[in-house]
Design a protein around this motif. Structure first.
Motif, PDB file in Angstrom:
ATOM      1  N   MET A   1       0.844  -1.196   0.000  1.00 13.20           N
ATOM      2  CA  MET A   1       0.000   0.000   0.000  1.00 13.20           C
ATOM      3  C   MET A   1       0.882   1.249   0.000  1.00 13.20           C
ATOM      4  O   MET A   1       1.898   1.318   0.700  1.00 13.20           O
ATOM      5  CB  MET A   1      -0.893   0.025   1.254  1.00 13.20           C
ATOM      6  CG  MET A   1      -1.761   1.273   1.389  1.00 13.20           C
ATOM      7  SD  MET A   1      -2.541   1.457   3.011  1.00 13.20           S
ATOM      8  CE  MET A   1      -3.583  -0.007   3.048  1.00 13.20           C
ATOM      9  N   LEU A   2       0.473   2.252  -0.772  1.00 10.92           N
ATOM     10  CA  LEU A   2       1.135   3.548  -0.733  1.00 10.92           C
ATOM     11  C   LEU A   2       0.362   4.497   0.169  1.00 10.92           C
ATOM     12  O   LEU A   2      -0.878   4.426   0.271  1.00 10.92           O
ATOM     13  CB  LEU A   2       1.237   4.139  -2.139  1.00 10.92           C
ATOM     14  CG  LEU A   2       2.073   3.361  -3.157  1.00 10.92           C
ATOM     15  CD1 LEU A   2       2.110   4.116  -4.478  1.00 10.92           C
ATOM     16  CD2 LEU A   2       3.494   3.130  -2.637  1.00 10.92           C
ATOM     17  N   LEU A   3       1.092   5.398   0.807  1.00 10.97           N
ATOM     18  CA  LEU A   3       0.512   6.347   1.746  1.00 10.97           C
ATOM     19  C   LEU A   3       0.884   7.754   1.307  1.00 10.97           C
ATOM     20  O   LEU A   3       2.041   8.016   0.979  1.00 10.97           O
ATOM     21  CB  LEU A   3       1.046   6.082   3.153  1.00 10.97           C
ATOM     22  CG  LEU A   3       0.912   4.651   3.670  1.00 10.97           C
ATOM     23  CD1 LEU A   3       1.789   4.445   4.897  1.00 10.97           C
ATOM     24  CD2 LEU A   3      -0.552   4.338   3.991  1.00 10.97           C
ATOM     25  N   LEU A   4      -0.081   8.662   1.316  1.00 14.11           N
ATOM     26  CA  LEU A   4       0.151  10.050   0.933  1.00 14.11           C
ATOM     27  C   LEU A   4       0.171  10.925   2.177  1.00 14.11           C
ATOM     28  O   LEU A   4      -0.770  10.908   2.969  1.00 14.11           O
ATOM     29  CB  LEU A   4      -0.951  10.530  -0.019  1.00 14.11           C
ATOM     30  CG  LEU A   4      -0.961  12.030  -0.378  1.00 14.11           C
ATOM     31  CD1 LEU A   4       0.309  12.423  -1.119  1.00 14.11           C
ATOM     32  CD2 LEU A   4      -2.201  12.373  -1.203  1.00 14.11           C
ATOM     33  N   LYS A  73      -3.246   5.567  -8.090  1.00 16.41           N
ATOM     34  CA  LYS A  73      -4.370   4.708  -7.706  1.00 16.41           C
ATOM     35  C   LYS A  73      -3.977   3.712  -6.612  1.00 16.41           C
ATOM     36  O   LYS A  73      -4.856   3.096  -5.995  1.00 16.41           O
ATOM     37  CB  LYS A  73      -4.882   3.935  -8.928  1.00 16.41           C
ATOM     38  CG  LYS A  73      -5.452   4.815 -10.033  1.00 16.41           C
ATOM     39  CD  LYS A  73      -6.734   5.503  -9.605  1.00 16.41           C
ATOM     40  CE  LYS A  73      -7.379   6.256 -10.762  1.00 16.41           C
ATOM     41  NZ  LYS A  73      -8.611   6.982 -10.339  1.00 16.41           N
ATOM     42  N   ASP A  74      -2.665   3.546  -6.376  1.00 20.00           N
ATOM     43  CA  ASP A  74      -2.211   2.627  -5.333  1.00 20.00           C
ATOM     44  C   ASP A  74      -2.170   3.281  -3.950  1.00 20.00           C
ATOM     45  O   ASP A  74      -1.886   2.615  -2.946  1.00 20.00           O
ATOM     46  CB  ASP A  74      -0.817   2.085  -5.670  1.00 20.00           C
ATOM     47  CG  ASP A  74      -0.830   1.156  -6.873  1.00 20.00           C
ATOM     48  OD1 ASP A  74      -1.904   0.580  -7.163  1.00 20.00           O
ATOM     49  OD2 ASP A  74       0.230   1.008  -7.518  1.00 20.00           O
ATOM     50  N   ILE A  75      -2.436   4.583  -3.884  1.00 19.19           N
ATOM     51  CA  ILE A  75      -2.480   5.258  -2.576  1.00 19.19           C
ATOM     52  C   ILE A  75      -3.719   4.795  -1.829  1.00 19.19           C
ATOM     53  O   ILE A  75      -4.838   4.865  -2.347  1.00 19.19           O
ATOM     54  CB  ILE A  75      -2.480   6.789  -2.760  1.00 19.19           C
ATOM     55  CG1 ILE A  75      -1.132   7.246  -3.328  1.00 19.19           C
ATOM     56  CG2 ILE A  75      -2.773   7.493  -1.434  1.00 19.19           C
ATOM     57  CD1 ILE A  75      -1.099   8.708  -3.746  1.00 19.19           C
ATOM     58  N   GLY A  76      -3.501   4.308  -0.594  1.00 21.69           N
ATOM     59  CA  GLY A  76      -4.611   3.728   0.157  1.00 21.69           C
ATOM     60  C   GLY A  76      -5.052   4.521   1.367  1.00 21.69           C
ATOM     61  O   GLY A  76      -6.093   4.216   1.965  1.00 21.69           O
TER      62      GLY A  76
END
Length: 494
Positions: A1-4, A73-76
């Protein structure tokens, strides 16, 4: 998961995208490239446009996306850090009613002082752990007193990070940590302060829904997701003031641990498990990001307004056309004490640690035949380091005695001259880490979305870059004592 992670600073908005698995920053960006303006309609006032923060945040996110280093779109999950103590007010349509009154604005000092006396100093300190002073509640009282028609249109009040979260999600929430930094929270009762609400005659409905720091604060709206290339419905799972967030990003979560930062403002932030306060409210105690009913974790915060702001000012005045790195190089060529040049660095509003006095910045002992711009650069950095020492001594009075201080290798800590002055003036070693507020906010989002088993697990791969030990205390101590005597002269005039 990516985090912003989004860091809503005074100077710019920074964003970072972090891989939760590796804890590595995949990409980062900021906007604007030059520092954002502070609007000052009158002396001592400081405002910024919340709409500007939102536009800058969107631009920074799109810049990060444009690196092509990840799929948006991979930012969760999203986390937000923000400049503390500001006031944003919106109506029922979630439209801002005025510019935000930001952290370094001094207009509400007297309003807060009157509240402190009316509530009662002993009760105020025991329950709020602070004087209402110049914090968010007092800023709202100024609006009520001076802009009554506007006040009547307010639906909700927010801090800067709450506003950006609202623009992302359409939801308005707050937390105990946020309410405590606005001095709305009663720590003895663990609830909104009836004393503050009653004294200022604030409607409780102005306060947003209260959620834990690490929890869902709304999900990204479809239109926003489409504009920013994100997935609709992903949650904002962390919101924190910049200084608690800086401490989190340095894994400063347990009692006795201490963090520092030297950006636009300068801060020393220590964690305690006691409801402690400074009788003169020169340093302030707020709920830390991991504060809870079962686990009291308080952040004891020393804030100095005139740090990076002074370094930026001297660059504008004397360092035009050169970089901060070149300024640091020039400063390093000047001996300790800057050949008797002394700089009092308090020129960015009322200073809490000086009793909310407007002392101003002062340059002492300038020799027109001796001192160069390099002396000015070093004198400024030493003066800022001495301000940290002065504040740390106040914290020591409340039992905060750090054996080591953690800081990110950023801003003034990029300067060997400043770092040397800091450790020798305070007598405390510094551990420097590769750290960034937007990365910390991203990892905070990971904690909130349960990508990690605990807060500590989010920082298992944190990189310590170096440890700087004090090696010249005997050289710096007499210079500090001279500086302190000059400061006292200015304080006696106020």
């Amino acid at each position: 998961m990516l985090l912003l992670g989004i860091d809503v600073g005074t100077s710019s908005i920074k964003v970072a995208v972090v891989d939760a698995l590796t804890q590595e920053c995949v990409a980062s960006a900021q906007f604007p490239d030059e520092e954002s303006a502070i609007i000052s309609p009158k002396a001592g006032w400081a405002e910024q446009s919340p709409e500007m923060w939102w536009e800058h945040a969107k631009t920074a996110i799109l810049r990060a996306n444009a690196t092509g280093k990840y799929n948006p779109k991979d930012i969760g999950a999203i986390g937000i850090a923000y400049q503390m103590h500001g006031l944003v007010v919106v109506d029922k349509a979630q439209q801002t009613l005025r510019n935000a009154i930001i952290w370094c604005d001094s207009r509400a000092v007297e309003i807060g002082n009157k509240a402190f006396e009316s509530i009662g100093p002993e009760k105020s300190l025991a329950h709020l752990l602070n004087s209402p002073g110049n914090f968010t509640a007092s800023k709202l009282a100024w609006v009520k007193e001076n802009e009554p028609a506007l006040y009547e249109s307010i639906d909700k009040i927010m801090l800067p990070g709450d506003y950006v979260a609202m623009k992302l999600t359409g939801s308005i929430t707050t937390s105990v940590s946020a309410l405590s930094e606005g001095v709305f929270w009663d720590f003895q009762e663990d609830q909104l302060s009836g004393d503050v609400l009653d004294y200022y005659q604030f409607e409780k409905s102005l306060i947003p829904t209260i959620n834990p720091v690490f929890s869902e604060h709304g999900t990204v709206q479809q239109a926003v997701a489409a504009e920013l290339g994100l997935t609709a419905g992903i949650p904002v799972t962390y919101k924190s003031g910049d200084q608690p967030n800086n401490a989190l990003s340095l894994n400063v979560l347990r009692p006795g641990e201490v963090a520092a930062t030297a950006g636009t403002s300068g801060v020393i932030y220590g964690v305690s498990d006691q409801l402690i306060y400074d009788p003169q409210s020169r340093v302030n105690t707020f709920a830390h990001v991991n504060y809870g009913e079962a686990q009291k974790r308080l952040g004891v915060l020393l804030c100095i307004n005139g740090t990076g702001s002074l370094n930026r000012w001297i660059k504008t005045i004397a360092g035009t056309g050169i970089s901060y790195a070149e300024m640091n190089r020039l400063a390093a060529g000047i001996p300790v004490g800057s050949n008797d040049l002394r700089v009092i660095p308090f020129g960015n509003g009322a200073e809490r640690m000086l009793g909310n006095k407007l002392v101003g910045s002062h340059f002492h002992n300038i020799d027109l035949n001796l001192h160069t711009k390099a002396h000015l650069f070093r004198g400024v950095q030493e003066g800022i380091a001495f301000a940290f020492r002065y504040g740390l001594d106040i914290m020591r009075e409340s039992g905060m005695n750090p054996s080591i201080i953690r800081a990110g290798k950023a801003n003034l800590f990029l300067s060997d001259t400043f770092t040397e002055a800091f450790v020798n003036a305070t007598h405390v070693p510094v551990e420097l880490y590769q750290n960034d507020g937007s990365v910390g906010a991203a990892l905070g989002a990971g904690i909130g979305v349960k990508a990690f088993q605990s807060e500590e697990e989010a920082f298992t791969k944190s990189k310590k870059l170096q440890v700087v030990e004090p090696t010249a205390i005997d050289q710096y101590e007499p210079v500090y004592q001279e500086w302190k005597a000059l400061l006292q002269q200015h304080l006696n005039k106020n």
